[in-house]
Design a protein around this motif. Sequence first.
Motif, PDB file in Angstrom:
ATOM      1  N   LEU A  11      37.213  50.576   2.872  1.00  0.00           N
ATOM      2  CA  LEU A  11      36.846  50.746   1.470  1.00  0.00           C
ATOM      3  C   LEU A  11      37.542  49.711   0.592  1.00  0.00           C
ATOM      4  CD1 LEU A  11      35.210  52.408  -0.531  1.00  0.00           C
ATOM      5  CD2 LEU A  11      37.191  53.924  -0.751  1.00  0.00           C
ATOM      6  N   THR A  15      35.579  46.594  -1.564  1.00  0.00           N
ATOM      7  CA  THR A  15      35.729  46.358  -3.002  1.00  0.00           C
ATOM      8  C   THR A  15      36.344  44.996  -3.295  1.00  0.00           C
ATOM      9  OG1 THR A  15      37.846  47.532  -3.040  1.00  0.00           O
ATOM     10  CG2 THR A  15      35.885  48.805  -3.558  1.00  0.00           C
ATOM     11  N   SER A  20      28.895  43.781  -4.864  1.00  0.00           N
ATOM     12  CA  SER A  20      28.288  45.105  -4.808  1.00  0.00           C
ATOM     13  C   SER A  20      28.210  45.553  -3.350  1.00  0.00           C
ATOM     14  CB  SER A  20      26.891  45.102  -5.433  1.00  0.00           C
ATOM     15  OG  SER A  20      26.004  44.340  -4.663  1.00  0.00           O
ATOM     16  N   THR A  51      31.614  49.274 -11.319  1.00  0.00           N
ATOM     17  CA  THR A  51      31.214  49.919 -10.082  1.00  0.00           C
ATOM     18  C   THR A  51      30.068  50.886 -10.365  1.00  0.00           C
ATOM     19  OG1 THR A  51      33.479  49.817  -9.278  1.00  0.00           O
ATOM     20  CG2 THR A  51      32.006  51.334  -8.147  1.00  0.00           C
TER      21      THR A  51
END
Length: 66
Positions: A11, A15, A20, A51
């Motif tokens: 994760l 990011t 995206s 986000t």
Amino acid sequence: MLTGGNSPRYLVELTARFHSATVMLTGYQALQTTGRTIQNQVDKSDSSSKTRIQRWDYESSVSSFS
């Protein structure tokens, strides 16, 4: 729930590396987990956030094919 194994690292990498990305949370997200925190942001997200968070109701989608 994004709490075990490599999922927290993945994760962070998503990011950091991509403008995206799509993260699909499947199943129940237990209280006080990263998955639940992300899930709770769906209702709080606004257009000023960089986000984009979306909720997809799997059960509704499946029942529409019955």
